[in-house]
Design a protein around this motif. Structure first.
Motif, mmCIF file in Angstrom:
data_model
loop_
_atom_site.group_PDB
_atom_site.id
_atom_site.type_symbol
_atom_site.label_atom_id
_atom_site.label_comp_id
_atom_site.label_asym_id
_atom_site.label_seq_id
_atom_site.Cartn_x
_atom_site.Cartn_y
_atom_site.Cartn_z
ATOM 1 N N HIS A 50 0.705 -0.730 -0.128
ATOM 2 C CA HIS A 50 0.463 -0.080 0.047
ATOM 3 C C HIS A 50 0.357 0.895 0.232
ATOM 4 C CE1 HIS A 50 1.351 0.747 4.280
ATOM 5 N NE2 HIS A 50 0.872 -0.242 4.272
ATOM 6 N N ASP A 101 7.437 2.117 5.544
ATOM 7 C CA ASP A 101 5.943 0.941 6.167
ATOM 8 C C ASP A 101 4.646 1.419 4.636
ATOM 9 O OD1 ASP A 101 3.026 0.086 6.802
ATOM 10 O OD2 ASP A 101 3.007 1.314 8.260
ATOM 11 N N GLU A 127 -4.883 0.552 3.272
ATOM 12 C CA GLU A 127 -4.699 -0.271 4.191
ATOM 13 C C GLU A 127 -4.510 0.288 6.297
ATOM 14 O OE1 GLU A 127 -2.331 -2.678 6.159
ATOM 15 O OE2 GLU A 127 -1.679 -0.660 6.502
ATOM 16 N N HIS A 151 7.057 -6.354 3.565
ATOM 17 C CA HIS A 151 6.612 -5.474 4.703
ATOM 18 C C HIS A 151 8.013 -5.302 5.168
ATOM 19 C CE1 HIS A 151 4.608 -3.346 6.698
ATOM 20 N NE2 HIS A 151 3.420 -2.624 5.636
ATOM 21 N N GLN A 162 8.266 -3.762 11.738
ATOM 22 C CA GLN A 162 7.020 -3.431 12.040
ATOM 23 C C GLN A 162 6.903 -4.323 13.847
ATOM 24 O OE1 GLN A 162 3.509 -3.067 9.757
ATOM 25 N NE2 GLN A 162 3.836 -1.046 10.516
HETATM 26 ZN ZN LIG Z 1 1.876 -1.202 5.828
#
Ligand SMILES: [Zn+2]
Length: 396
Positions: A67, A78, A112, A171, A174
């Protein structure tokens, strides 16, 4: 880094879904896609797809992506990392004149983050039939502006249709696991379930000096009690359960008035299906019990119920195999955050690749991933895409 300058506000980035900077980022992305000669399409919820055709146009393409929207005061990795790395894979195919049997495509899903419009993962939910388009279009931000209005205003209310054969999402983790264990890659087996509620306790606003404690109906006190007890509930449930009250607004929010109202949100997550369902029941029961205890009334709405997901084992094994062939250190893990891949897994074989977030920081300007780790992630995407585009998406 160029994309990371779009929407910059001080230290952080603000490309909240469908705001001006998000539009600017989308426009820039599409200019990159056109540079690679891709067929760009936009669907009714504003998801962007860019296809590099294969020799065989009958089979749906290998899709990679993520996204382009961010939270407020975000970092640059991110979402954008997954989209731009996927584009980099296509650049590599173009630069080396590599023909593939199946098409290879990049996807950039709308909203997202869910930071401006709920639910989060809206674009992938609509794409996979988990959320109706009318319902998504009606979603409003805090100022009453709808998704449909913003799609129109920014020029991203499309009507194209797109089909995916399988899906891969790179990704940033996180979280702190990969960085703290000194590993280069996370082979993601699934995503934990996530439940969101909007709640409001309503008691009685009254004078802070003259109202004795025993006669108060303090809505903020109830919410504060809930905040503490949520933590205890998550601890008691165990097995990685987490519960968070992320928003809390007392009313009238005046220093010498007993708060008559308190709006709050609750976020609960758990990876195992049964524990996830049990945890949801316990959270709701707790919210109700606390209303009774503090003699306040309750209105409660569940806004998200994203069940725990297990990715396609063939796809996960492929990611693991390619990671190993590239000589990278890794672990199999599940995702603590929600991702578009979890909804894509409803309609096609799907897997995710994580690369480390330095010190586990994310959703903040300190969000960093080293260049070497970004390259590793893109290389795994490339190797997976090459194999999938020849052998197809159903891996035994
Ligand atoms: Zn994300």
């Amino acid at each position: 880094m160029e994309m990371g300058e779009v929407g910059r506000e001080g230290q952080g980035v603000n490309r909240l879904a469908l705001n001006d900077a998000n539009k600017e980022g989308r426009d820039l992305l599409i200019s990159y896609m056109h540079e690679e000669g891709l067929d760009v399409s936009v669907d009714r919820i504003g998801n962007i797809f860019a296809l590099r055709k294969g020799r065989d146009s009958r089979e749906p393409p290998i899709v990679m992506g993520s996204h382009m929207d961010t939270v407020r005061n975000a970092g640059v990795f991110d979402g954008a990392l997954g989209v731009l790395s996927s584009l980099e894979v296509i650049r590599f195919l173009n630069q080396h004149d590599i023909e593939t049997r199946r098409g290879v495509a990049v996807a950039a899903f709308t909203n997202e983050e869910g930071a401006r419009f709920q639910p989060d993962m809206m674009g992938s939910m609509v794409f996979t039939g988990q959320l109706g388009i009318e319902e998504a279009w009606k979603a409003e931000d805090d100022d009453g502006v709808t998704v449909k209005d913003e799609l129109k205003r920014t020029g991203y209310l499309g009507s194209d249709e797109f089909h995916a054969g399988c899906f891969l999402e790179l990704h940033v983790e996180q979280g702190p696991v990969l960085h703290s264990e000194g590993l280069e890659v996370g082979v993601v087996e699934g995503v934990q379930g996530m439940a969101w509620w909007d709640g409001e306790y309503t008691g009685e606003a009254n004078h802070a000096g003259t109202t004795p404690l025993n006669l108060r109906r303090d809505a903020l006190l109830a919410a504060a009690d809930l905040c503490c007890r949520l933590r205890e509930t998550a601890e008691a449930l165990g097995h990685g359960s987490v519960a968070t009250m992320g928003r809390l607004h007392p009313r009238p929010d005046i220093r010498n008035v007993v708060p008559g109202g308190a709006f709050f949100t609750v976020d609960f997550r758990q990876y195992e299906s049964q524990r996830y369902e049990e945890g949801q029941k316990q959270v709701v029961k707790l919210i109700e019990e606390i209303a009774e205890k503090h003699r306040v009334s309750l209105s409660l709405e569940q806004t998200v119920d994203a069940k725990p997901i297990r990715f396609d084992t063939g796809m996960v094994d492929l990611v693991e195999k390619k990671t190993r062939e590239l000589g990278l250190t890794y672990k199999r893990m599940h995702s603590g955050a929600g991702h578009d891949a979890q909804f894509m897994s409803y309609i096609c074989p799907t897997a995710m690749i994580f690369v480390p977030s330095i010190n586990g920081r994310s959703h903040c300007p300190e969000e960093r991933t080293t260049k070497a780790d970004c390259v590793n992630g893109a290389n795994i995407l490339l190797q997976c895409a090459l194999e999938l585009s020849e052998k197809g998406c159903r891996i035994p």
